[in-house]
Design an enzyme around this catalytic site. Structure first.
Site, PDB file in Angstrom:
ATOM      1  N   TYR A  14       0.824  -1.221   0.000  1.00  0.00           N
ATOM      2  CA  TYR A  14       0.000   0.000   0.000  1.00  0.00           C
ATOM      3  C   TYR A  14       0.862   1.277   0.000  1.00  0.00           C
ATOM      4  O   TYR A  14       0.873   2.041  -0.978  1.00  0.00           O
ATOM      5  CB  TYR A  14      -0.935  -0.075   1.210  1.00  0.00           C
ATOM      6  CG  TYR A  14      -1.665   1.182   1.573  1.00  0.00           C
ATOM      7  CD1 TYR A  14      -2.291   1.972   0.598  1.00  0.00           C
ATOM      8  CD2 TYR A  14      -1.764   1.581   2.911  1.00  0.00           C
ATOM      9  CE1 TYR A  14      -2.986   3.124   0.952  1.00  0.00           C
ATOM     10  CE2 TYR A  14      -2.455   2.713   3.269  1.00  0.00           C
ATOM     11  CZ  TYR A  14      -3.054   3.489   2.291  1.00  0.00           C
ATOM     12  OH  TYR A  14      -3.728   4.624   2.651  1.00  0.00           O
ATOM     13  N   PHE A  77      10.127  -0.983   3.198  1.00  0.00           N
ATOM     14  CA  PHE A  77       8.723  -1.060   3.639  1.00  0.00           C
ATOM     15  C   PHE A  77       8.343  -2.472   4.067  1.00  0.00           C
ATOM     16  O   PHE A  77       7.389  -2.652   4.824  1.00  0.00           O
ATOM     17  CB  PHE A  77       7.780  -0.697   2.478  1.00  0.00           C
ATOM     18  CG  PHE A  77       7.812   0.736   2.056  1.00  0.00           C
ATOM     19  CD1 PHE A  77       7.118   1.704   2.762  1.00  0.00           C
ATOM     20  CD2 PHE A  77       8.532   1.125   0.929  1.00  0.00           C
ATOM     21  CE1 PHE A  77       7.134   3.029   2.356  1.00  0.00           C
ATOM     22  CE2 PHE A  77       8.561   2.447   0.516  1.00  0.00           C
ATOM     23  CZ  PHE A  77       7.852   3.408   1.236  1.00  0.00           C
ATOM     24  N   ALA A  79       7.276  -5.706   5.525  1.00  0.00           N
ATOM     25  CA  ALA A  79       7.044  -6.151   6.903  1.00  0.00           C
ATOM     26  C   ALA A  79       5.644  -6.722   6.985  1.00  0.00           C
ATOM     27  O   ALA A  79       4.841  -6.531   6.074  1.00  0.00           O
ATOM     28  CB  ALA A  79       7.169  -4.970   7.871  1.00  0.00           C
ATOM     29  N   THR A 121       7.005   3.055  13.070  1.00  0.00           N
ATOM     30  CA  THR A 121       5.580   3.193  13.379  1.00  0.00           C
ATOM     31  C   THR A 121       5.353   3.852  14.736  1.00  0.00           C
ATOM     32  O   THR A 121       6.183   3.722  15.643  1.00  0.00           O
ATOM     33  CB  THR A 121       4.917   1.793  13.372  1.00  0.00           C
ATOM     34  OG1 THR A 121       3.640   1.873  14.016  1.00  0.00           O
ATOM     35  CG2 THR A 121       5.741   0.751  14.098  1.00  0.00           C
ATOM     36  N   TYR A 145       4.470  -6.598  17.255  1.00  0.00           N
ATOM     37  CA  TYR A 145       4.637  -5.774  16.053  1.00  0.00           C
ATOM     38  C   TYR A 145       5.491  -4.538  16.389  1.00  0.00           C
ATOM     39  O   TYR A 145       6.519  -4.277  15.743  1.00  0.00           O
ATOM     40  CB  TYR A 145       3.271  -5.354  15.494  1.00  0.00           C
ATOM     41  CG  TYR A 145       3.365  -4.285  14.428  1.00  0.00           C
ATOM     42  CD1 TYR A 145       4.014  -4.547  13.219  1.00  0.00           C
ATOM     43  CD2 TYR A 145       2.838  -3.010  14.634  1.00  0.00           C
ATOM     44  CE1 TYR A 145       4.125  -3.562  12.237  1.00  0.00           C
ATOM     45  CE2 TYR A 145       2.934  -2.025  13.662  1.00  0.00           C
ATOM     46  CZ  TYR A 145       3.582  -2.304  12.470  1.00  0.00           C
ATOM     47  OH  TYR A 145       3.699  -1.326  11.510  1.00  0.00           O
ATOM     48  N   ILE A 211     -17.575  -0.464  16.404  1.00  0.00           N
ATOM     49  CA  ILE A 211     -16.791   0.554  17.115  1.00  0.00           C
ATOM     50  C   ILE A 211     -16.282  -0.098  18.392  1.00  0.00           C
ATOM     51  O   ILE A 211     -17.075  -0.519  19.240  1.00  0.00           O
ATOM     52  CB  ILE A 211     -17.649   1.800  17.462  1.00  0.00           C
ATOM     53  CG1 ILE A 211     -18.247   2.414  16.195  1.00  0.00           C
ATOM     54  CG2 ILE A 211     -16.800   2.820  18.220  1.00  0.00           C
ATOM     55  CD1 ILE A 211     -19.097   3.654  16.457  1.00  0.00           C
ATOM     56  N   ARG A 225      -7.285   8.950  16.427  1.00  0.00           N
ATOM     57  CA  ARG A 225      -6.038   8.613  15.727  1.00  0.00           C
ATOM     58  C   ARG A 225      -5.678   9.748  14.775  1.00  0.00           C
ATOM     59  O   ARG A 225      -6.499  10.614  14.456  1.00  0.00           O
ATOM     60  CB  ARG A 225      -6.199   7.309  14.909  1.00  0.00           C
ATOM     61  CG  ARG A 225      -6.481   6.078  15.763  1.00  0.00           C
ATOM     62  CD  ARG A 225      -5.242   5.652  16.552  1.00  0.00           C
ATOM     63  NE  ARG A 225      -5.482   4.482  17.391  1.00  0.00           N
ATOM     64  CZ  ARG A 225      -5.892   4.526  18.657  1.00  0.00           C
ATOM     65  NH1 ARG A 225      -6.141   5.695  19.251  1.00  0.00           N
ATOM     66  NH2 ARG A 225      -6.043   3.411  19.355  1.00  0.00           N
ATOM     67  N   ARG A 286     -10.991  -2.825  22.790  1.00  0.00           N
ATOM     68  CA  ARG A 286     -10.010  -3.897  22.538  1.00  0.00           C
ATOM     69  C   ARG A 286      -8.837  -3.694  23.497  1.00  0.00           C
ATOM     70  O   ARG A 286      -8.426  -2.551  23.724  1.00  0.00           O
ATOM     71  CB  ARG A 286      -9.471  -3.813  21.105  1.00  0.00           C
ATOM     72  CG  ARG A 286     -10.411  -4.330  20.063  1.00  0.00           C
ATOM     73  CD  ARG A 286      -9.751  -4.353  18.714  1.00  0.00           C
ATOM     74  NE  ARG A 286      -9.258  -3.034  18.309  1.00  0.00           N
ATOM     75  CZ  ARG A 286      -9.004  -2.664  17.072  1.00  0.00           C
ATOM     76  NH1 ARG A 286      -9.179  -3.529  16.097  1.00  0.00           N
ATOM     77  NH2 ARG A 286      -8.562  -1.467  16.775  1.00  0.00           N
ATOM     78  N   ASP A 289      -5.690  -0.803  23.139  1.00  0.00           N
ATOM     79  CA  ASP A 289      -5.971   0.341  22.258  1.00  0.00           C
ATOM     80  C   ASP A 289      -5.899   1.644  23.063  1.00  0.00           C
ATOM     81  O   ASP A 289      -6.769   1.905  23.891  1.00  0.00           O
ATOM     82  CB  ASP A 289      -7.393   0.223  21.682  1.00  0.00           C
ATOM     83  CG  ASP A 289      -7.414  -0.266  20.259  1.00  0.00           C
ATOM     84  OD1 ASP A 289      -6.337  -0.346  19.641  1.00  0.00           O
ATOM     85  OD2 ASP A 289      -8.512  -0.572  19.768  1.00  0.00           O
TER      86      ASP A 289
HETATM   87  N1  LIG Z   1      -0.335   1.177   7.070  1.00  0.00           N
HETATM   88  C1  LIG Z   1      -0.058   1.875   8.161  1.00  0.00           C
HETATM   89  O1  LIG Z   1      -0.908   2.607   8.688  1.00  0.00           O
HETATM   90  C2  LIG Z   1       1.327   1.808   8.756  1.00  0.00           C
HETATM   91  C3  LIG Z   1       1.600   2.573   9.912  1.00  0.00           C
HETATM   92  C4  LIG Z   1       2.885   2.533  10.446  1.00  0.00           C
HETATM   93  C5  LIG Z   1       3.882   1.773   9.850  1.00  0.00           C
HETATM   94  N2  LIG Z   1       3.564   1.021   8.741  1.00  0.00           N
HETATM   95  C6  LIG Z   1       4.650   0.239   8.120  1.00  0.00           C
HETATM   96  O2  LIG Z   1       4.742   0.626   6.766  1.00  0.00           O
HETATM   97  C7  LIG Z   1       5.141  -0.467   5.956  1.00  0.00           C
HETATM   98  C8  LIG Z   1       4.183  -0.628   4.795  1.00  0.00           C
HETATM   99  O3  LIG Z   1       2.868  -0.803   5.304  1.00  0.00           O
HETATM  100  P1  LIG Z   1       1.649  -1.117   4.316  1.00  0.00           P
HETATM  101  O4  LIG Z   1       0.395  -0.721   5.019  1.00  0.00           O
HETATM  102  O5  LIG Z   1       1.963  -0.568   2.983  1.00  0.00           O
HETATM  103  O6  LIG Z   1       1.717  -2.712   4.295  1.00  0.00           O
HETATM  104  P2  LIG Z   1       1.534  -3.716   3.073  1.00  0.00           P
HETATM  105  O7  LIG Z   1       1.308  -5.067   3.659  1.00  0.00           O
HETATM  106  O8  LIG Z   1       0.536  -3.200   2.107  1.00  0.00           O
HETATM  107  O9  LIG Z   1       2.977  -3.678   2.375  1.00  0.00           O
HETATM  108  C9  LIG Z   1       4.054  -4.452   2.836  1.00  0.00           C
HETATM  109  C10 LIG Z   1       4.661  -5.132   1.622  1.00  0.00           C
HETATM  110  O10 LIG Z   1       5.796  -5.886   2.017  1.00  0.00           O
HETATM  111  C11 LIG Z   1       5.777  -7.141   1.366  1.00  0.00           C
HETATM  112  N3  LIG Z   1       6.561  -8.046   2.219  1.00  0.00           N
HETATM  113  C12 LIG Z   1       6.319  -8.398   3.504  1.00  0.00           C
HETATM  114  N4  LIG Z   1       7.297  -9.193   3.962  1.00  0.00           N
HETATM  115  C13 LIG Z   1       8.195  -9.334   2.956  1.00  0.00           C
HETATM  116  C14 LIG Z   1       9.435 -10.032   2.825  1.00  0.00           C
HETATM  117  N5  LIG Z   1       9.941 -10.754   3.829  1.00  0.00           N
HETATM  118  N6  LIG Z   1      10.092  -9.969   1.635  1.00  0.00           N
HETATM  119  C15 LIG Z   1       9.584  -9.251   0.598  1.00  0.00           C
HETATM  120  N7  LIG Z   1       8.426  -8.568   0.672  1.00  0.00           N
HETATM  121  C16 LIG Z   1       7.742  -8.618   1.845  1.00  0.00           C
HETATM  122  C17 LIG Z   1       4.304  -7.494   1.238  1.00  0.00           C
HETATM  123  O11 LIG Z   1       4.035  -8.420   0.187  1.00  0.00           O
HETATM  124  C18 LIG Z   1       3.696  -6.116   0.946  1.00  0.00           C
HETATM  125  O12 LIG Z   1       3.674  -5.843  -0.431  1.00  0.00           O
HETATM  126  C19 LIG Z   1       5.217  -1.674   6.869  1.00  0.00           C
HETATM  127  O13 LIG Z   1       6.567  -1.827   7.263  1.00  0.00           O
HETATM  128  C20 LIG Z   1       4.387  -1.266   8.077  1.00  0.00           C
HETATM  129  O14 LIG Z   1       4.820  -1.886   9.249  1.00  0.00           O
HETATM  130  C21 LIG Z   1       2.335   1.029   8.179  1.00  0.00           C
END
Ligand SMILES: NC(=O)c1ccc[n+]([C@@H]2O[C@H](COP(=O)([O-])OP(=O)(O)OC[C@H]3O[C@@H](n4cnc5c(N)ncnc54)[C@H](O)[C@@H]3O)[C@@H](O)[C@H]2O)c1
Length: 334
Positions: A14, A77, A79, A121, A145, A211, A225, A286, A289
């Site tokens: 994303y 990214f 994770a 995060t 996490y 909710i 948030r 939850r 939270d």
């Molecule tokens: N979405 C949020 O609100 C948010 C908030 C804080 C931090 N984050 C961090 O931002 C990052 C991206 O979040 P997102 O919402 O886009 O998540 P997402 O799941 O959409 O994107 C993560 C991508 O990483 C890939 N991936 C995971 N493990 C992998 C690995 N071992 N090797 C290769 N690819 C791998 C997945 O296929 C996915 O495409 C993450 O690290 C998440 O922890 C997200």
């Protein structure tokens, strides 16, 4: 060999895909590494971007990629990011979020690549005593996490001491919204983020919105948030890269709007944007939270000159709705 390329792990996810789109539009050479466990091949819409399907922990693959490209920087990214799952299955999170990136860092050290931008995060703060949260707030995560991410922040600091890696740990608050033209967006399965979850209650993809708690010490009793638009996050990555690549020192900064929005306010915003009434169930709190998580984003402004531009939640919800309601109904085909 291509000089100055940037390796983006998790770039088919994303936030990654929106950032890839921006960085590529700035004429940077981008290589995306993603195992597609949660990401989508179709989320990479620029043909100039090289896509590699694979694991962040695959040393042979990394060696091949680093031999072929002289990477100037890595943006990481990749994770897993489901908090509830991390409580049930912590080792899955420590393995993927903390241990797998060690292979990446090893390879960077071997090839002399010393710039790293990391998706950290607000979950690294846990339950803060004071809101808004600034970077001096004690980091005391309350789930695997958050801890898996905080450990990588520590590892990056140790790598700086040992071999001069410079890193930007960008602590995002709640990523939200989609590309304004609706070409890319958020497609998680399962979807746990509030805005798409509320919209899915309208499209019939999910049941009524629950909710979680209506008795919090907030003006309307629901959790507050900080919803930061995904394109603002993308801009922050571009600025962090510019900053580090021109010699800037390592930094740890919050990325948020500085403005809190409650669950009920999100539901009202969705109703205003769509003109439909959202089916709601009022449930229990939850565990774990916090009542409020809101960023003080002033350090990112001071150091990077970055500020969130999407401050109106209606605008953010509108962008998410245009994706969910667009030709693909918010789903990628691959
Ligand atoms: N979405 C949020 O609100 C948010 C908030 C804080 C931090 N984050 C961090 O931002 C990052 C991206 O979040 P997102 O919402 O886009 O998540 P997402 O799941 O959409 O994107 C993560 C991508 O990483 C890939 N991936 C995971 N493990 C992998 C690995 N071992 N090797 C290769 N690819 C791998 C997945 O296929 C996915 O495409 C993450 O690290 C998440 O922890 C997200």
């Amino acid at each position: 060999m291509q000089e100055g390329a940037i390796l983006i792990t998790g770039g088919a996810g994303y936030i990654g895909s929106h950032t890839v789109r921006l960085l590529s539009s700035q004429r940077r050479k981008i290589v995306v590494l993603d195992n597609l466990v949660y990401g989508h091949r179709d989320a990479i819409i620029d043909d100039q971007v090289e896509f590699v399907k694979g694991e962040v922990g695959d040393k042979e693959l990394l060696k091949e990629l680093f031999s072929r490209h002289a990477f100037a920087a890595v943006v990481h990214f990749a994770a897993y990011a489901y908090v509830g799952e991390s409580v049930q299955n912590p080792l899955k999170y420590y393995r993927n979020n903390t241990s797998e990136p060690l292979a990446l860092l090893d390879t960077m050290q071997d090839f002399g690549c010393k710039v790293f931008v990391f998706s950290s995060t607000c979950a690294t703060y846990g339950v803060p005593e004071v809101v808004p949260i600034n970077e001096n707030t004690v980091q005391s995560p309350i789930n695997a996490y958050g801890r898996s991410k905080l450990m990588l922040e520590w590892i990056l600091a140790d790598c700086e001491t040992a071999w001069g890696l410079r890193s930007a740990c960008l602590r995002y608050f709640n990523a939200s919204g989609c590309a304004e033209d609706g070409r890319i967006g958020e497609d998680h399965d399962p979807e746990t983020h509030l805005i798409p979850r509320v919209l899915m209650a309208l499209t019939g993809e999910a049941g009524p919105v629950e909710i979680f708690g209506t008795d919090y010490p907030t003006p309307d009793g629901t959790c507050i948030r900080d919803y930061i638009h995904v394109n603002d996050l993308a801009t922050a990555h571009a600025k962090a890269l510019d900053y580090l690549q021109t010699g800037g020192a390592s930094l740890r900064v919050n990325l948020g709007t500085g403005k809190g929005v409650s669950v009920r306010e999100i539901i009202s915003a969705v109703e205003a944007v769509t003109g439909q009434s959202v089916p709601v169930i009022e449930g229990q709190r939850r565990a774990g939270d916090p009542a409020q998580l809101v960023a003080d984003p002033s350090l990112a402004s001071d150091i990077l000159g970055w500020r969130a531009e999407h401050l109106d939640i209606l605008q953010t919800v509108r962008s998410a709705w245009s994706w969910m309601n667009g030709p693909t109904k918010g789903r990628y085909s691959s």
